[in-house]
Write an enzyme that holds these catalytic residues in place. Structure first.
Site, PDB file in Angstrom:
ATOM      1  N   THR A 122       0.858  -1.184   0.000  1.00 25.55           N
ATOM      2  CA  THR A 122       0.000   0.000   0.000  1.00 25.55           C
ATOM      3  C   THR A 122       0.892   1.230   0.000  1.00 25.55           C
ATOM      4  OG1 THR A 122      -1.634  -1.222   1.231  1.00 25.55           O
ATOM      5  CG2 THR A 122      -1.867   1.178   1.242  1.00 25.55           C
ATOM      6  N   CYS A 261      -3.483  -2.289   8.830  1.00 25.90           N
ATOM      7  CA  CYS A 261      -3.925  -1.488   7.683  1.00 25.90           C
ATOM      8  C   CYS A 261      -4.764  -0.265   8.037  1.00 25.90           C
ATOM      9  CB  CYS A 261      -4.705  -2.368   6.711  1.00 25.90           C
ATOM     10  SG  CYS A 261      -3.638  -3.532   5.867  1.00 25.90           S
ATOM     11  N   LYS A 264      -3.034   2.682   9.924  1.00 22.84           N
ATOM     12  CA  LYS A 264      -1.935   3.215   9.099  1.00 22.84           C
ATOM     13  C   LYS A 264      -2.478   3.910   7.844  1.00 22.84           C
ATOM     14  CE  LYS A 264       0.618   0.069   6.750  1.00 22.84           C
ATOM     15  NZ  LYS A 264       0.812   0.275   5.324  1.00 22.84           N
TER      16      LYS A 264
HETATM   17  C1  UDX Z   1      -8.250  -4.921   6.337  1.00 19.54           C
HETATM   18  C2  UDX Z   1      -9.139  -4.946   5.082  1.00 19.54           C
HETATM   19  O1  UDX Z   1     -10.366  -5.625   5.402  1.00 19.54           O
HETATM   20  C3  UDX Z   1      -8.417  -5.628   3.923  1.00 19.54           C
HETATM   21  O2  UDX Z   1      -9.219  -5.563   2.747  1.00 19.54           O
HETATM   22  C4  UDX Z   1      -7.090  -4.906   3.675  1.00 19.54           C
HETATM   23  O3  UDX Z   1      -6.363  -5.519   2.635  1.00 19.54           O
HETATM   24  C5  UDX Z   1      -6.258  -4.879   4.962  1.00 19.54           C
HETATM   25  O4  UDX Z   1      -7.016  -4.271   6.026  1.00 19.54           O
HETATM   26  P1  UDX Z   1      -7.528  -6.663   8.241  1.00 19.54           P
HETATM   27  O5  UDX Z   1      -6.776  -5.531   8.853  1.00 19.54           O
HETATM   28  O6  UDX Z   1      -6.867  -7.989   8.108  1.00 19.54           O
HETATM   29  O7  UDX Z   1      -8.024  -6.270   6.760  1.00 19.54           O
HETATM   30  O8  UDX Z   1      -8.819  -6.898   9.141  1.00 19.54           O
HETATM   31  P2  UDX Z   1     -10.399  -6.626   9.074  1.00 19.54           P
HETATM   32  O9  UDX Z   1     -11.089  -7.923   9.170  1.00 19.54           O
HETATM   33  O10 UDX Z   1     -10.774  -5.747   7.968  1.00 19.54           O
HETATM   34  O11 UDX Z   1     -10.613  -5.854  10.477  1.00 19.54           O
HETATM   35  C6  UDX Z   1      -9.913  -4.649  10.769  1.00 19.54           C
HETATM   36  C7  UDX Z   1     -10.291  -4.144  12.140  1.00 19.54           C
HETATM   37  O12 UDX Z   1     -11.627  -3.664  12.161  1.00 19.54           O
HETATM   38  C8  UDX Z   1     -10.208  -5.195  13.260  1.00 19.54           C
HETATM   39  O13 UDX Z   1      -9.623  -4.591  14.401  1.00 19.54           O
HETATM   40  C9  UDX Z   1     -11.663  -5.543  13.540  1.00 19.54           C
HETATM   41  O14 UDX Z   1     -11.876  -5.978  14.851  1.00 19.54           O
HETATM   42  C10 UDX Z   1     -12.339  -4.209  13.271  1.00 19.54           C
HETATM   43  N1  UDX Z   1     -13.755  -4.323  12.897  1.00 19.54           N
HETATM   44  C11 UDX Z   1     -14.109  -4.937  11.731  1.00 19.54           C
HETATM   45  C12 UDX Z   1     -14.736  -3.761  13.719  1.00 19.54           C
HETATM   46  O15 UDX Z   1     -14.432  -3.195  14.772  1.00 19.54           O
HETATM   47  N2  UDX Z   1     -16.052  -3.843  13.330  1.00 19.54           N
HETATM   48  C13 UDX Z   1     -16.425  -4.446  12.169  1.00 19.54           C
HETATM   49  O16 UDX Z   1     -17.639  -4.462  11.884  1.00 19.54           O
HETATM   50  C14 UDX Z   1     -15.433  -5.014  11.350  1.00 19.54           C
END
Ligand code: UDX
Length: 444
Positions: A122, A261, A264
């Site tokens: 990214t 992600c 950041k």
């Molecule tokens: C994310 C994006 O989904 C992905 O497409 C990108 O490439 C990288 O960043 P990731 O960081 O692996 O992926 O996790 P994700 O499942 O998206 O959750 C991110 C954060 O959001 C977690 O801390 C999760 O607990 C939180 N979250 C997610 C919530 O608090 N509520 C939700 O409804 C969904």
């Protein structure tokens, strides 16, 4: 079938390299860290990602996947080079492009024929052009090349599934030839290809992550209003999520987002906006709300206990989400040091992230992989990660084990009626508080 070199063996590099090998390409995953490469050659995977180890081993056996620290040689041998090195956040919130520039220089120095250079990392808008100019500067100028932005959308914990069944591939190429080569590599995974310019593809990645982060902060703001007016945010999520224009995903209120992600990329997007003199108020608010969620959860705990001094708190979950050992920007990293600073004794549970958490938090708390041992004799239990074994806790046993039945739930895991019947004081996010006043020794 293409000869592919993937530079960088983090989440993105390892997963995409392995999936490209599985779909029939000849892939070498490269890293400057020889020790890491030695481990990978032995089949030892440096990250926890369900299904990855098996897929790596399968493709190593098939001969489609190998690992190397000889980056110059692999660049020379490859037709397509994926850049998947880290772009960590600097103290100012900007993306640090040191590793990207280093590999661009190596690519320039080893350019020995036409190659397509693809950024999976990214990177801020304009990085593709920067890579182009670094490669030109360090190459002989005899060989043509194209730069492509092909952002990655995989999630930790479901990375293989997300790659094998990707909903779309975004390809921002500087030539039609390069576009066709990268589209062909993605053909086994998706037919939804977005053909964009280099700059557009770069911004798509930030827009996607920032939009998902916005959904989370939005529902967290609604949750905070729900608490004040006696409403239930989980029903609000259901009520709005059934509208297909809104969708039901990323509407779980809680302690806020963490991970490698969202924090950041929202910070980096704010910088991208500032650099082009745009005041991106919405993304500032998304970041603020997210930081506030952690503070609010701790405030609920402090208010319920009166003072944290000398109180034993069991914290369930160190990873930023389930099915990963990643603790980057995890709520626990902020919350545990705060609790110990206030004089609390913290016992932390996580099934797999303890090693990573210790590197960040150190020995301010005790750690255990035994959930009930962690909860035993605690004055309050705080839920930070929605691990399956936290979701399926034997709540009657939890109540017996605790000094008093006080639970602060940052993931809204349990039914309010059930918690009330069991006699818990149960404080969750955006839902009415359940009080078992008689059994909680407030020192207010
Ligand atoms: C994310 C994006 O989904 C992905 O497409 C990108 O490439 C990288 O960043 P990731 O960081 O692996 O992926 O996790 P994700 O499942 O998206 O959750 C991110 C954060 O959001 C977690 O801390 C999760 O607990 C939180 N979250 C997610 C919530 O608090 N509520 C939700 O409804 C969904």
């Amino acid at each position: 079938m293409k000869k592919i070199a993937v530079l960088g063996t983090g989440y993105v590099g390892l997963v995409t390299g392995t999936c490209f090998a599985d779909s029939g390409n000849q892939v070498t995953c490269c890293d400057i860290n020889q020790l890491k490469i030695n481990e990978l050659i032995k089949g030892i995977i440096p990250i926890y990602e369900p299904g990855l180890e098996e897929l790596v081993q399968k493709n190593v056996r098939k001969g489609t996947l190998k690992f190397s620290a000889n980056i110059s040689q692999e660049i020379q041998d490859a037709e397509v080079i994926f850049i998947a090195v880290g772009t960590p956040m600097t103290s100012s919130g900007k993306a640090d492009l040191t590793y990207v520039k280093q590999v661009a220089q190596s690519i320039g120095e080893n350019l020995n024929g036409y190659k397509v250079i693809v950024t999976k990392s990214t990177v801020p808008v304009g990085t593709g052009r920067l890579i182009e100019s670094v490669i030109s500067e360090y190459s002989t100028g005899k060989h043509p090349f194209d730069v492509v932005s092909n952002p990655e959308f995989l999630r930790e914990g479901t990375a293989i599934k997300d790659t094998m069944n990707m909903e779309r591939a975004v390809i921002g190429a500087t030539s039609e030839k390069a576009f066709q080569i990268i589209a062909e590599i993605h053909q086994p995974f998706t037919t939804n290809i977005v053909n964009a310019s280099l700059e557009t593809a770069e911004i798509i990645k930030y827009a996607a992550n920032a939009f998902l982060a916005t959904k989370i902060s939005f529902i967290n703001d609604i949750a905070n209003i729900c608490e004040r007016v006696g409403a239930d945010v989980t029903k609000v999520s259901q009520g709005i999520g059934l509208d297909s224009r809104i969708g039901n995903k990323f509407l779980q209120a809680g302690v806020g987002f963490g991970g490698s992600c969202f924090p950041k990329d929202t910070a980096a997007l704010l910088h991208i906006a500032e650099d082009c003199q745009y005041d991106f108020k919405l993304i500032k608010a998304v970041i603020d709300t997210n930081e506030g969620q952690r503070v609010q959860l701790v405030n609920k705990l402090s208010h319920a206990l009166g003072s944290l001094k000398g109180k034993t708190i069991s914290v369930l979950g160190l990873a930023f989400k389930p099915d990963t050992d990643d603790v980057r920007s995890s709520p626990a990293l902020d919350i545990i040091p705060y609790l110990t600073m206030q004089g609390a004794i913290v016992k932390a549970y996580d099934p797999i992230a303890i090693v990573e958490a210790k590197k960040q938090i150190g020995y301010e708390c005790t750690y255990s992989e035994d959930i009930y041992e962690t909860i035993h004799h605690s004055d309050a239990c705080m839920i930070l990660t929605d691990w399956q074994d936290v979701k399926t806790l034997d709540l009657s046993l939890v109540k017996k084990l605790m000094n008093q039945p006080l639970m602060v739930d940052g993931r809204n895991l349990f039914d309010l009626e059930v918690m009330k019947e069991l006699g818990f004081t149960y404080l969750s996010v955006g839902r009415p508080a359940i009080h078992a006043e008689s059994s909680i020794s407030r020192t207010l």
